[in-house]
Design a protein around this motif. Structure first.
Motif, PDB file in Angstrom:
ATOM      1  N   THR A 163      39.781   8.933 103.655  1.00 43.77           N
ATOM      2  CA  THR A 163      38.463   9.133 104.278  1.00 43.77           C
ATOM      3  C   THR A 163      38.554   9.693 105.702  1.00 43.77           C
ATOM      4  O   THR A 163      37.528   9.957 106.319  1.00 43.77           O
ATOM      5  N   SER A 190      35.888   2.852 105.422  1.00 38.21           N
ATOM      6  CA  SER A 190      34.538   3.407 105.472  1.00 38.21           C
ATOM      7  C   SER A 190      33.531   2.275 105.638  1.00 38.21           C
ATOM      8  O   SER A 190      33.886   1.107 105.490  1.00 38.21           O
ATOM      9  N   TRP A 235      42.814   5.327 110.588  1.00 37.51           N
ATOM     10  CA  TRP A 235      41.823   5.682 109.579  1.00 37.51           C
ATOM     11  C   TRP A 235      42.550   5.965 108.274  1.00 37.51           C
ATOM     12  O   TRP A 235      43.538   6.700 108.256  1.00 37.51           O
ATOM     13  N   SER A 267      32.143  -2.628 107.889  1.00 35.36           N
ATOM     14  CA  SER A 267      33.247  -1.720 107.608  1.00 35.36           C
ATOM     15  C   SER A 267      34.233  -2.313 106.626  1.00 35.36           C
ATOM     16  O   SER A 267      34.501  -3.509 106.632  1.00 35.36           O
TER      17      SER A 267
END
Length: 126
Positions: free
Chosen positions: A58, A123, A54, A110
Motif C-alpha cells: 500500500t 491502511s 509503510w 489504522s
C-alpha cells in the motif's frame, strides 16, 4: 535547556523515544509504538521513515508533506492486537494539526501487520 519532548506525547525526550525508531537504532515493538513513531515522523518531516514503515502493498512511490502543516497532538483512542504476541493489530487515533492557522484533526483506525519482526502500517480499516 531540557531535551526536546517527543511529538508522540509520551513525555519522553524525542532522542530517547521515537528518535530511536527514526534513526534505525530500534524497531517499534508494538503497533501502537509504530503509530506513535509515524505521527512523530509526520511532525518532524521524516519522509524516509514514513515510507520505510509503510507496507509495500500500500506504500506510495513518494510522499510530499505540506510544509505548512504542523502536527501538534496525538490521541490514541483504542487498540486491538498489535503486541509482541500478535502479527496484526489496529490502532485508532486522532492526529491534531494546524494548517495556515486553522486547527483540524485526522481520525483514523489504522491496520498494522508484523512481518520479519517489524511492524508496518498497512491502511485505514474499512
Amino acid at each position: 535547556m531540557s531535551p526536546r519532548a517527543c511529538p508522540c506525547g509520551t513525555g519522553e525526550p524525542y532522542a530517547e523515544c521515537c528518535g530511536l525508531y527514526h534513526s534505525g537504532t530500534r524497531t517499534a515493538p508494538t503497533a501502537e509504538a509504530l503509530m506513535r513513531s509515524r505521527f512523530s515522523a509526520f511532525a518532524v518531516g521524516d519522509v524516509p521513515y514514513l515510507l520505510a514503515s509503510w507496507h509495500p502493498s500500500t506504500r506510495p512511490r513518494d510522499l510530499d508533506l505540506d510544509p505548512r502543516q504542523r502536527f501538534t497532538t496525538l490521541e490514541i483512542v483504542g487498540r486491538s492486537g498489535g503486541t509482541a504476541l500478535h502479527t496484526a493489530g489496529t490502532v485508532e487515533f486522532r492526529a491534531h494539526y494546524r494548517v495556515a492557522g486553522t486547527s483540524d484533526v485526522l481520525h483514523e483506525n489504522s491496520r498494522f501487520v508484523r512481518e520479519d519482526g517489524r511492524w508496518l502500517y498497512v491502511s485505514p480499516v474499512d
